[in-house]
Design a protein around this motif. Structure first.
Motif, PDB file in Angstrom:
ATOM      1  N   UNK A 139       0.813  -1.222   0.000  1.00 41.77           N
ATOM      2  CA  UNK A 139       0.000   0.000   0.000  1.00 41.77           C
ATOM      3  C   UNK A 139       0.841   1.264   0.000  1.00 41.77           C
ATOM      4  N   UNK A 140       2.036   1.194   0.594  1.00 43.53           N
ATOM      5  CA  UNK A 140       2.860   2.392   0.753  1.00 43.53           C
ATOM      6  C   UNK A 140       3.925   2.557  -0.330  1.00 43.53           C
ATOM      7  N   UNK A 141       4.045   1.593  -1.211  1.00 43.08           N
ATOM      8  CA  UNK A 141       5.028   1.723  -2.288  1.00 43.08           C
ATOM      9  C   UNK A 141       4.705   2.942  -3.153  1.00 43.08           C
ATOM     10  N   UNK A 142       5.665   3.852  -3.265  1.00 42.58           N
ATOM     11  CA  UNK A 142       5.487   5.033  -4.098  1.00 42.58           C
ATOM     12  C   UNK A 142       4.562   6.077  -3.502  1.00 42.58           C
ATOM     13  N   UNK A 143       4.195   5.915  -2.241  1.00 42.42           N
ATOM     14  CA  UNK A 143       3.295   6.866  -1.572  1.00 42.42           C
ATOM     15  C   UNK A 143       3.896   7.293  -0.234  1.00 42.42           C
ATOM     16  N   UNK A 144       3.605   8.500   0.163  1.00 47.30           N
ATOM     17  CA  UNK A 144       3.992   8.938   1.502  1.00 47.30           C
ATOM     18  C   UNK A 144       2.989   8.467   2.543  1.00 47.30           C
ATOM     19  N   UNK A 145       1.724   8.358   2.129  1.00 43.68           N
ATOM     20  CA  UNK A 145       0.659   7.989   3.052  1.00 43.68           C
ATOM     21  C   UNK A 145      -0.282   6.980   2.386  1.00 43.68           C
ATOM     22  N   UNK A 146      -1.202   6.440   3.152  1.00 40.98           N
ATOM     23  CA  UNK A 146      -2.044   5.353   2.660  1.00 40.98           C
ATOM     24  C   UNK A 146      -2.927   5.743   1.477  1.00 40.98           C
ATOM     25  N   UNK A 147      -3.360   6.999   1.448  1.00 41.63           N
ATOM     26  CA  UNK A 147      -4.218   7.436   0.342  1.00 41.63           C
ATOM     27  C   UNK A 147      -3.468   8.182  -0.735  1.00 41.63           C
ATOM     28  N   UNK A 148      -2.168   8.346  -0.568  1.00 45.09           N
ATOM     29  CA  UNK A 148      -1.389   9.062  -1.572  1.00 45.09           C
ATOM     30  C   UNK A 148      -0.383   9.987  -0.942  1.00 45.09           C
ATOM     31  N   UNK A 149      -0.326  11.225  -1.432  1.00 47.67           N
ATOM     32  CA  UNK A 149       0.666  12.184  -0.954  1.00 47.67           C
ATOM     33  C   UNK A 149       0.215  12.953   0.282  1.00 47.67           C
ATOM     34  N   UNK A 150      -1.079  12.871   0.621  1.00 45.51           N
ATOM     35  CA  UNK A 150      -1.599  13.655   1.748  1.00 45.51           C
ATOM     36  C   UNK A 150      -1.913  12.769   2.941  1.00 45.51           C
ATOM     37  N   UNK A 151      -1.548  13.252   4.121  1.00 44.82           N
ATOM     38  CA  UNK A 151      -1.889  12.591   5.380  1.00 44.82           C
ATOM     39  C   UNK A 151      -3.399  12.599   5.557  1.00 44.82           C
ATOM     40  N   UNK A 152      -3.955  11.495   6.041  1.00 41.71           N
ATOM     41  CA  UNK A 152      -5.385  11.423   6.310  1.00 41.71           C
ATOM     42  C   UNK A 152      -5.614  10.778   7.670  1.00 41.71           C
ATOM     43  N   UNK A 153      -6.848  10.791   8.106  1.00 44.16           N
ATOM     44  CA  UNK A 153      -7.197  10.162   9.379  1.00 44.16           C
ATOM     45  C   UNK A 153      -6.988   8.657   9.331  1.00 44.16           C
ATOM     46  N   UNK A 154      -6.974   8.064   8.132  1.00 44.94           N
ATOM     47  CA  UNK A 154      -6.674   6.637   8.016  1.00 44.94           C
ATOM     48  C   UNK A 154      -5.244   6.350   8.465  1.00 44.94           C
ATOM     49  N   UNK A 155      -4.317   7.234   8.115  1.00 42.51           N
ATOM     50  CA  UNK A 155      -2.935   7.079   8.564  1.00 42.51           C
ATOM     51  C   UNK A 155      -2.852   7.178  10.083  1.00 42.51           C
ATOM     52  N   UNK A 156      -3.557   8.129  10.646  1.00 39.44           N
ATOM     53  CA  UNK A 156      -3.517   8.344  12.093  1.00 39.44           C
ATOM     54  C   UNK A 156      -3.964   7.092  12.834  1.00 39.44           C
ATOM     55  N   UNK A 157      -5.024   6.473  12.373  1.00 37.28           N
ATOM     56  CA  UNK A 157      -5.524   5.267  13.031  1.00 37.28           C
ATOM     57  C   UNK A 157      -4.614   4.071  12.763  1.00 37.28           C
ATOM     58  N   UNK A 158      -4.255   3.849  11.511  1.00 35.12           N
ATOM     59  CA  UNK A 158      -3.501   2.661  11.148  1.00 35.12           C
ATOM     60  C   UNK A 158      -2.092   2.629  11.745  1.00 35.12           C
ATOM     61  N   UNK A 159      -1.465   3.788  11.880  1.00 35.33           N
ATOM     62  CA  UNK A 159      -0.099   3.780  12.389  1.00 35.33           C
ATOM     63  C   UNK A 159      -0.050   3.750  13.908  1.00 35.33           C
ATOM     64  N   UNK A 160      -1.172   4.031  14.573  1.00 42.24           N
ATOM     65  CA  UNK A 160      -1.175   4.262  16.015  1.00 42.24           C
ATOM     66  C   UNK A 160      -0.543   3.142  16.847  1.00 42.24           C
ATOM     67  N   UNK A 161      -0.767   1.856  16.562  1.00 42.41           N
ATOM     68  CA  UNK A 161      -0.102   0.841  17.391  1.00 42.41           C
ATOM     69  C   UNK A 161       1.417   0.898  17.295  1.00 42.41           C
ATOM     70  N   UNK A 162       1.916   1.235  16.109  1.00 40.94           N
ATOM     71  CA  UNK A 162       3.366   1.305  15.914  1.00 40.94           C
ATOM     72  C   UNK A 162       3.951   2.547  16.568  1.00 40.94           C
TER      73      UNK A 162
END
Length: 203
Positions: A139-162
Motif C-alpha cells: 500500500x505504501x510503495x510510491x506513496x507517503x501515506x495510505x491514500x497518496x501524498x496527503x496525510x489522512x485520518x486513516x494514517x492516524x488510526x492505522x499507524x497508532x499501534x506502531x
C-alpha cells in the motif's frame, strides 16, 4: 460533543485527531480511568461506555464507540479539515476500507502476535504478521501515506499501534518511514505532553 478519554490509551489517537481537525476546542474531552493491563486503574462510574472503555463519543442522544467509527464520525462532523474523503468523493471507499481493516485485521493480528496465538482458524480469519506487513508494504510503495501524498485520518488510526509500541513496527523501510512521518505530526507531541501531565496528576 463529549469524548471520554484516558491518557496513554487508545483514546489518545482520537484526541490527536481532534487537534488535526482543528476541533480540540469544539469537543469536551473528559478524562476517566480505565482498567490497565498491569492491574492499575479501574472502571470509572463517570464513563458511560457500556464496557467502561475509551474512546467513547457522545453527541446529544447519539453515541459512537470503536475507534474506526469515531474517526469516520468526527471527520464527517468537521469536513473542512480535509482529513477524509467525504461521501461521493474519490478514495472514499479506500479510506473506509482502512478504518475497517484496522478494527477487523490489524489490531487482532497484533494482539494475537503478542499473545502468541497459533491456530489455523485464527490465521485463516485474520492472517498473520507476515501478511499484514506485505499488505502495508504494498500500500505504501510510491506513496507517503495510505491514500497518496496527503496525510489522512486513516494514517492516524492505522499507524497508532506502531507509534505506541515501536518495537512492533515491521523492519521494512517504507513502513518505518511512514511511521516516522506520522509520528512527526505536531498533534502527536501535543497529546503526548498532555497525557504525561494527566498521568503525573494521578501519581
Amino acid at each position: 460533543m463529549i469524548l471520554y478519554h484516558s491518557p496513554n490509551s487508545r483514546s489518545s489517537t482520537i484526541v490527536s485527531l481532534l487537534h488535526e481537525l482543528g476541533a480540540r476546542d469544539k469537543v469536551d474531552v473528559r478524562v476517566v480511568s480505565i482498567p490497565r493491563q498491569d492491574g492499575s486503574g479501574g472502571r470509572d462510574a463517570a464513563n458511560p461506555h457500556p464496557e467502561g472503555k475509551v474512546p467513547y463519543l457522545v453527541n446529544g442522544e447519539d453515541t459512537v464507540r470503536e475507534r474506526g467509527a469515531i474517526v469516520a464520525y468526527l471527520c464527517e462532523a468537521f469536513p473542512e479539515a480535509g482529513l477524509a474523503p467525504m461521501p461521493g468523493e474519490a478514495k472514499r471507499g479506500e479510506f473506509l476500507s482502512w478504518l475497517f481493516y484496522y478494527q477487523g485485521v490489524l489490531e487482532p493480528v497484533l494482539v494475537g502476535h503478542v499473545a502468541e496465538v497459533k491456530h489455523p482458524a485464527y490465521y485463516a480469519t485474520f492472517r498473520d504478521m507476515k501478511t499484514l506487513t506485505a499488505r502495508l508494504t504494498d500500500a505504501l510503495q510510491g506513496r507517503d501515506f495510505l491514500l497518496g501524498d496527503r496525510f489522512s485520518a486513516a494514517d492516524l488510526l492505522m499507524f497508532s499501534p506502531f507509534g505506541f509500541f515501536t518495537q512492533m513496527t515491521p523492519d521494512v523501510p517504507v513502513i518505518k518511514d511512514w511511521v516516522a512521518r506520522c509520528m512527526a505530526r505536531p498533534s502527536m507531541a501535543e497529546v503526548a505532553r498532555w497525557d504525561a501531565e494527566l498521568l503525573a496528576q494521578t501519581l
